[in-house]
Enzyme design. Sequence first.
Site, mmCIF file in Angstrom:
data_model
loop_
_atom_site.group_PDB
_atom_site.id
_atom_site.type_symbol
_atom_site.label_atom_id
_atom_site.label_comp_id
_atom_site.label_asym_id
_atom_site.label_seq_id
_atom_site.Cartn_x
_atom_site.Cartn_y
_atom_site.Cartn_z
ATOM 1 N N GLY A 50 -18.315 22.887 129.088
ATOM 2 C CA GLY A 50 -19.153 22.185 128.118
ATOM 3 C C GLY A 50 -18.303 21.725 126.956
ATOM 4 C CD GLN A 55 -16.540 22.295 121.411
ATOM 5 O OE1 GLN A 55 -17.284 21.867 122.290
ATOM 6 N NE2 GLN A 55 -15.804 23.386 121.571
ATOM 7 C CB CYS A 97 -16.331 28.475 121.992
ATOM 8 S SG CYS A 97 -16.534 26.873 121.184
ATOM 9 C CG LEU A 98 -13.264 24.289 125.624
ATOM 10 C CD1 LEU A 98 -13.438 22.834 126.019
ATOM 11 C CD2 LEU A 98 -12.171 24.941 126.457
ATOM 12 C CG HIS A 139 -21.824 27.440 123.609
ATOM 13 N ND1 HIS A 139 -21.129 28.623 123.447
ATOM 14 C CD2 HIS A 139 -20.968 26.453 123.213
ATOM 15 C CE1 HIS A 139 -19.917 28.357 122.967
ATOM 16 N NE2 HIS A 139 -19.797 27.050 122.824
ATOM 17 C CD GLU A 140 -21.111 22.958 124.911
ATOM 18 O OE1 GLU A 140 -20.679 22.308 123.941
ATOM 19 O OE2 GLU A 140 -20.455 23.877 125.440
ATOM 20 C CG HIS A 143 -20.485 23.331 119.684
ATOM 21 N ND1 HIS A 143 -19.559 23.817 118.796
ATOM 22 C CD2 HIS A 143 -20.182 23.893 120.884
ATOM 23 C CE1 HIS A 143 -18.725 24.648 119.436
ATOM 24 N NE2 HIS A 143 -19.099 24.712 120.703
HETATM 25 CO CO CO Z 1 -18.243 25.842 122.192
#
Ligand code: CO
Length: 174
Positions: A50, A55, A97-98, A139-140, A143
């Site tokens: 995701g 991000q 998370c990235l 989660h996304e 963000h």
């Molecule tokens: Co994330």
Amino acid sequence: MAKRLKIHEVVKYPDPVLAKRGEAITEFGPELKALVDEMFDSMYAAQGIGLAAPQISLSKRITVIDVSFKKDPEQKIALINPEVVERTGKQVEEEGCLSLPEIREKVERAAWVKVRAQDVTGKWFEVEGEELLARALQHEIDHLDGVLFIDRISRLKRELVLRKIRKLQKNGEW
Ligand code: CO
């Protein structure tokens, strides 16, 4: 002509863009489609399932998800202006998370969600998910509201995570 690949750099916590609420998308044209394609490519390049626009330093309400990681094209979902409209149950699983590499913590989420979103052409659709997809959707979408998974863990655990990040920063590893 071969498709030109543009991989965007994924920003890490505590980049301020990650804490901002993303702006709604009002224009649905070829630029948006191209950006979504770049987001999928950037997500795969970073080994993620995701990715949300903040991000890649874009404070906009766009996210892409593929919980199958390229195995099933039907699971590639681009969500523009998404909102969770229904949620039920509870699940507690480890999350990453990235933007928080190497950090993994158990996070409580709804077990099932229904999300309403627009596609790249502006058409509204609904997607329902449970287990990993439900987790990824929540989660996304978080963000897009400037919320990270470490904002959803206990204060003590969050303190430990922040301490670990500070240490990594000090060693030049973050
Ligand atoms: Co994330």
